[in-house]
Design a protein around this motif. Sequence first.
Motif, PDB file in Angstrom:
ATOM      1  N   THR A  76       0.816  -1.215   0.000  1.00  0.00           N
ATOM      2  CA  THR A  76       0.000   0.000   0.000  1.00  0.00           C
ATOM      3  C   THR A  76       0.850   1.266   0.000  1.00  0.00           C
ATOM      4  OG1 THR A  76      -0.172  -0.045   2.413  1.00  0.00           O
ATOM      5  CG2 THR A  76      -1.939  -1.120   1.148  1.00  0.00           C
ATOM      6  N   GLY A  77       2.166   1.128   0.084  1.00  0.00           N
ATOM      7  CA  GLY A  77       3.056   2.295   0.073  1.00  0.00           C
ATOM      8  C   GLY A  77       3.276   2.825  -1.328  1.00  0.00           C
ATOM      9  N   ASP A  78       4.321   3.603  -1.496  1.00  0.00           N
ATOM     10  CA  ASP A  78       4.624   4.241  -2.771  1.00  0.00           C
ATOM     11  C   ASP A  78       4.894   3.258  -3.904  1.00  0.00           C
ATOM     12  OD1 ASP A  78       4.335   6.720  -1.618  1.00  0.00           O
ATOM     13  OD2 ASP A  78       6.482   6.923  -1.173  1.00  0.00           O
ATOM     14  N   SER A  79       5.425   2.096  -3.599  1.00  0.00           N
ATOM     15  CA  SER A  79       5.818   1.167  -4.661  1.00  0.00           C
ATOM     16  C   SER A  79       4.638   0.463  -5.319  1.00  0.00           C
ATOM     17  CB  SER A  79       6.789   0.112  -4.121  1.00  0.00           C
ATOM     18  OG  SER A  79       6.105  -0.832  -3.330  1.00  0.00           O
ATOM     19  N   ASN A  80       3.547   0.251  -4.583  1.00  0.00           N
ATOM     20  CA  ASN A  80       2.403  -0.518  -5.095  1.00  0.00           C
ATOM     21  C   ASN A  80       2.828  -1.853  -5.676  1.00  0.00           C
ATOM     22  OD1 ASN A  80       0.282   1.200  -4.384  1.00  0.00           O
ATOM     23  ND2 ASN A  80       0.651   2.480  -6.176  1.00  0.00           N
ATOM     24  N   GLU A  81       3.908  -2.441  -5.160  1.00  0.00           N
ATOM     25  CA  GLU A  81       4.398  -3.713  -5.669  1.00  0.00           C
ATOM     26  C   GLU A  81       3.324  -4.786  -5.533  1.00  0.00           C
ATOM     27  OE1 GLU A  81       7.975  -6.976  -5.054  1.00  0.00           O
ATOM     28  OE2 GLU A  81       8.004  -5.131  -3.890  1.00  0.00           O
ATOM     29  N   VAL A  82       3.113  -5.531  -6.619  1.00  0.00           N
ATOM     30  CA  VAL A  82       2.131  -6.604  -6.630  1.00  0.00           C
ATOM     31  C   VAL A  82       2.828  -7.909  -6.272  1.00  0.00           C
ATOM     32  CG1 VAL A  82       0.567  -7.933  -8.105  1.00  0.00           C
ATOM     33  CG2 VAL A  82       0.640  -5.445  -8.291  1.00  0.00           C
ATOM     34  N   HIS A  83       2.168  -8.718  -5.464  1.00  0.00           N
ATOM     35  CA  HIS A  83       2.689 -10.019  -5.046  1.00  0.00           C
ATOM     36  C   HIS A  83       1.768 -11.096  -5.616  1.00  0.00           C
ATOM     37  CE1 HIS A  83       5.441  -8.050  -2.259  1.00  0.00           C
ATOM     38  NE2 HIS A  83       4.438  -7.232  -2.011  1.00  0.00           N
ATOM     39  N   PRO A  84       2.123 -11.647  -6.797  1.00  0.00           N
ATOM     40  CA  PRO A  84       1.245 -12.617  -7.468  1.00  0.00           C
ATOM     41  C   PRO A  84       1.323 -14.028  -6.909  1.00  0.00           C
ATOM     42  CG  PRO A  84       3.187 -12.219  -8.802  1.00  0.00           C
ATOM     43  CD  PRO A  84       3.278 -11.283  -7.617  1.00  0.00           C
ATOM     44  N   GLY A  85       2.212 -14.287  -5.973  1.00  0.00           N
ATOM     45  CA  GLY A  85       2.314 -15.614  -5.400  1.00  0.00           C
ATOM     46  C   GLY A  85       3.203 -16.560  -6.177  1.00  0.00           C
ATOM     47  N   ASN A 147       5.481  -2.857 -11.819  1.00  0.00           N
ATOM     48  CA  ASN A 147       6.930  -2.724 -11.892  1.00  0.00           C
ATOM     49  C   ASN A 147       7.330  -1.639 -12.895  1.00  0.00           C
ATOM     50  OD1 ASN A 147       9.529  -3.463 -11.057  1.00  0.00           O
ATOM     51  ND2 ASN A 147       9.773  -4.843 -12.792  1.00  0.00           N
ATOM     52  N   ARG A 148       6.703  -1.645 -14.076  1.00  0.00           N
ATOM     53  CA  ARG A 148       6.992  -0.612 -15.099  1.00  0.00           C
ATOM     54  C   ARG A 148       6.618   0.775 -14.583  1.00  0.00           C
ATOM     55  NH1 ARG A 148       4.951  -4.544 -18.486  1.00  0.00           N
ATOM     56  NH2 ARG A 148       2.895  -3.588 -18.455  1.00  0.00           N
ATOM     57  N   ASN A 149       5.470   0.875 -13.923  1.00  0.00           N
ATOM     58  CA  ASN A 149       4.993   2.169 -13.439  1.00  0.00           C
ATOM     59  C   ASN A 149       5.900   2.770 -12.358  1.00  0.00           C
ATOM     60  OD1 ASN A 149       2.815   2.198 -15.161  1.00  0.00           O
ATOM     61  ND2 ASN A 149       1.421   1.297 -13.666  1.00  0.00           N
ATOM     62  N   ARG A 150       6.599   1.917 -11.613  1.00  0.00           N
ATOM     63  CA  ARG A 150       7.524   2.431 -10.585  1.00  0.00           C
ATOM     64  C   ARG A 150       8.693   3.167 -11.208  1.00  0.00           C
ATOM     65  NH1 ARG A 150       6.262  -2.319  -7.997  1.00  0.00           N
ATOM     66  NH2 ARG A 150       8.033  -3.469  -8.753  1.00  0.00           N
ATOM     67  N   TRP A 151       9.027   2.843 -12.443  1.00  0.00           N
ATOM     68  CA  TRP A 151      10.202   3.430 -13.084  1.00  0.00           C
ATOM     69  C   TRP A 151       9.862   4.550 -14.054  1.00  0.00           C
ATOM     70  CZ3 TRP A 151      14.216   2.313 -10.414  1.00  0.00           C
ATOM     71  CH2 TRP A 151      14.250   1.124  -9.713  1.00  0.00           C
TER      72      TRP A 151
END
Length: 152
Positions: A76-85, A147-151
Motif C-alpha cells: 500500500t506504500g509508494d511502490s504498489n508492488e504486486v505479489h502474485p504468489g 513494476n513498469r509504473n515504478r520506473w
Amino acid sequence: MTLTIVSLPNTTTALIASFDLGILEGTMLIAADETTLDHVRQEMEGGSKAKAKKSPASGPALKNRTVYIAWRGRDTGDSNEVHPGSYGSQTGTLTFKNAKCTTFKGTGSFPMLGSACDITGTKLSDEADEVPEPWANFDEAAYEEANRNRWR
C-alpha cells in the motif's frame, strides 16, 4: 486491519476474502484442506480443467476448525508492488477457536512481515463491508505493470 470473508461464486468448497494489513492489501482464497485450496487456486488462474467440486449444503468439513489460505496482493506504500504468489509461499492457516467461528488465530507468510507471521482476528459482523478484488488483479501481468509504473 481487516479481513472480509464471503462465498466464492460457483463453489461451496472455498471462500474468498479481502484483506488489509495496513502495509499490504489483497485477496485470499480459503479452503478446508490444501488439496481443495490448490484446485481452487488453479481454477482461479485458469489452469485447471476440473471444476471445483460442490460440497454438501452444510459446506466443507473442517478438521480442528482449521482452514488453509493462499493470497495475492499489493503493497500500500509508494511502490504498489504486486505479489502474485509466483515467487515464494503466500500461504498460511487460520484456526477458529470455536464452532461459531467468531475468533481465529493463525500463521501466514507475508513480505515485510515474515514467513511465519502470527495472525489473530475477531468477527465483527455477519455482513461483508466490501467485495474482494478479483484474483486476476494480482497476476503476473499486474506485477509487470506495477513494476513498469515504478520506473516512470
